[in-house]
Design an enzyme around this catalytic site. Structure first.
Site, mmCIF file in Angstrom:
data_model
loop_
_atom_site.group_PDB
_atom_site.id
_atom_site.type_symbol
_atom_site.label_atom_id
_atom_site.label_comp_id
_atom_site.label_asym_id
_atom_site.label_seq_id
_atom_site.Cartn_x
_atom_site.Cartn_y
_atom_site.Cartn_z
ATOM 1 N N GLU A 255 -7.278 4.422 7.930
ATOM 2 C CA GLU A 255 -7.091 5.839 7.585
ATOM 3 C C GLU A 255 -8.334 6.394 6.886
ATOM 4 O OE1 GLU A 255 -3.362 5.492 5.491
ATOM 5 O OE2 GLU A 255 -2.362 5.003 7.371
ATOM 6 N N ASN B 203 0.867 -1.182 0.000
ATOM 7 C CA ASN B 203 0.000 0.000 0.000
ATOM 8 C C ASN B 203 0.900 1.228 0.000
ATOM 9 O OD1 ASN B 203 -1.879 1.983 0.404
ATOM 10 N ND2 ASN B 203 -2.424 1.370 2.504
ATOM 11 N N SER C 135 3.003 -2.054 10.555
ATOM 12 C CA SER C 135 4.432 -1.999 10.876
ATOM 13 C C SER C 135 5.191 -3.277 10.520
ATOM 14 C CB SER C 135 4.648 -1.626 12.343
ATOM 15 O OG SER C 135 4.201 -0.311 12.576
ATOM 16 N N HIS D 31 -9.736 0.628 5.060
ATOM 17 C CA HIS D 31 -8.474 0.950 5.744
ATOM 18 C C HIS D 31 -8.786 1.927 6.879
ATOM 19 C CE1 HIS D 31 -4.438 2.394 6.528
ATOM 20 N NE2 HIS D 31 -3.984 1.354 5.837
ATOM 21 N N LYS E 287 0.029 4.223 -0.379
ATOM 22 C CA LYS E 287 -0.701 5.391 0.152
ATOM 23 C C LYS E 287 -0.482 6.610 -0.758
ATOM 24 C CE LYS E 287 -0.225 3.418 4.707
ATOM 25 N NZ LYS E 287 -0.306 3.600 6.148
ATOM 26 N N GLY F 275 1.901 2.192 10.990
ATOM 27 C CA GLY F 275 2.850 3.299 10.900
ATOM 28 C C GLY F 275 3.483 3.701 12.218
ATOM 29 N N GLU G 208 -5.368 -5.487 10.602
ATOM 30 C CA GLU G 208 -4.437 -4.393 10.846
ATOM 31 C C GLU G 208 -4.830 -3.676 12.136
ATOM 32 O OE1 GLU G 208 -2.420 -2.961 7.043
ATOM 33 O OE2 GLU G 208 -4.280 -1.858 7.170
HETATM 34 C C1 PEP Z 1 -1.109 0.106 6.153
HETATM 35 O O1 PEP Z 1 -1.360 1.293 6.195
HETATM 36 O O2 PEP Z 1 -1.888 -0.663 5.564
HETATM 37 C C2 PEP Z 1 0.092 -0.372 6.796
HETATM 38 C C3 PEP Z 1 0.182 -1.638 7.045
HETATM 39 O O3 PEP Z 1 1.030 0.579 7.082
HETATM 40 P P1 PEP Z 1 2.469 0.322 7.763
HETATM 41 O O4 PEP Z 1 3.046 -0.917 7.199
HETATM 42 O O5 PEP Z 1 3.251 1.555 7.422
HETATM 43 O O6 PEP Z 1 2.225 0.204 9.243
#
Ligand code: PEP
Length: 259
Positions: free
Chosen positions: A96, A9, A213, A94, A11, A172, A166
């Site tokens: 976000e 992803n 992460s 997601h 983003k 993040g 997630e």
């Molecule tokens: C995500 O936003 O789907 C994600 C997994 O981000 P990160 O790996 O940066 O934590």
């Protein structure tokens, strides 16, 4: 046994030049790892991805889709438009988008329906907040999120689905649940899916991803769990060296040794 699935992803990151470079690197990476790769770039780079990933085996995914088929929805993209760009997958729910763009459970359910009805495989993101985990509400919240997101689609339509677990507090932040917590939580999700879909779940290509992460240092332990079919990778997918290590970690140790 399913191949591990690694979804990137990107983003709202990267220039056109940087995207082209990363598409090129991922296309050749796909020839050396037995995992399936999905790249979800910003929408403006979907067309570029479609031509640069052609015949590489890397799948293209979008980061969002509108729940309506067409019409006066300024700035939005429909599922059929994403199909026209070569997308096979779309990220839905997601955290976000749930928090920053006020996407409700109802909107997410409608997006899942629109995606499935247009032959796009949803990458459905679910995850608890830190507070919910502390209060012991993780499992009930996740099963609620699944039930709600899938409420508008029929059992028989559930052939292709990716569920990305997630935890919101892990996205993040460089914080992850322990390996035991990932195992326990994702087992709960799988059991729920079996209960809900029975054979439709077992026979279909439902992939269970962990996201939050994921890095080149923790990927091996996470991907070694049987319940984990792959990872959704945010930040680390923007750095080719790190992403390559994650994709290589999805190779079973015996296969790595035999190369
Ligand atoms: C995500 O936003 O789907 C994600 C997994 O981000 P990160 O790996 O940066 O934590």
């Amino acid at each position: 046994m399913k191949n591990k699935l690694i979804a990137a992803n990107w983003k709202m990151n990267l220039s056109a030049v940087q995207s082209a470079e990363l598409f090129k690197q991922c296309a050749s990476l796909a020839q050396t790892v037995p995992s399936d790769l999905i790249i979800c770039p910003p929408a403006t780079y979907l067309q570029m991805g479609n031509s640069m990933l052609e015949s590489s085996g890397v799948h293209l995914g979008a980061q969002n889709v509108n729940q309506n088929l067409a019409g006066a929805y300024t700035g939005e993209l429909s599922a059929s438009m994403l199909k026209d760009c070569g997308c096979a997958f779309v990220i839905i729910g997601h955290s976000e988008r749930r928090t920053q763009f006020n996407e409700s459970d109802e909107i997410i359910a409608a997006k899942v329906k629109a995606a499935i009805e247009n032959s796009l495989t949803p990458i459905l993101c679910i995850g608890e907040s830190e507070n919910q985990r502390t209060l012991g509400l993780t499992n009930s919240f996740l099963t609620y999120q699944i039930d709600s997101a899938l409420s508008l689609v029929d059992k028989t339509q559930m052939k292709n689905l990716v569920i990305a677990y997630e935890p919101i507090w892990a996205i993040g932040t460089n914080k992850t649940p322990s390996i035991a917590q990932i195992q326990q939580t994702m087992t709960t999700i799988v059991k729920h899916m079996y209960k809900k879909y029975g054979e439709n779940f077992t026979d279909s290509s439902v992939h269970m991803l962990y996201g939050g992460s994921v890095s080149d240092t923790n990927c091996q332990a996470i991907l070694s769990l049987d319940v984990v079919d792959g990872c959704l990778v945010g930040g680390a997918s923007l750095n080719f060296e790190k992403f390559e290590k994650i994709c290589q970690a999805s190779v079973k140790p015996s296969l790595v040794a035999a190369k």
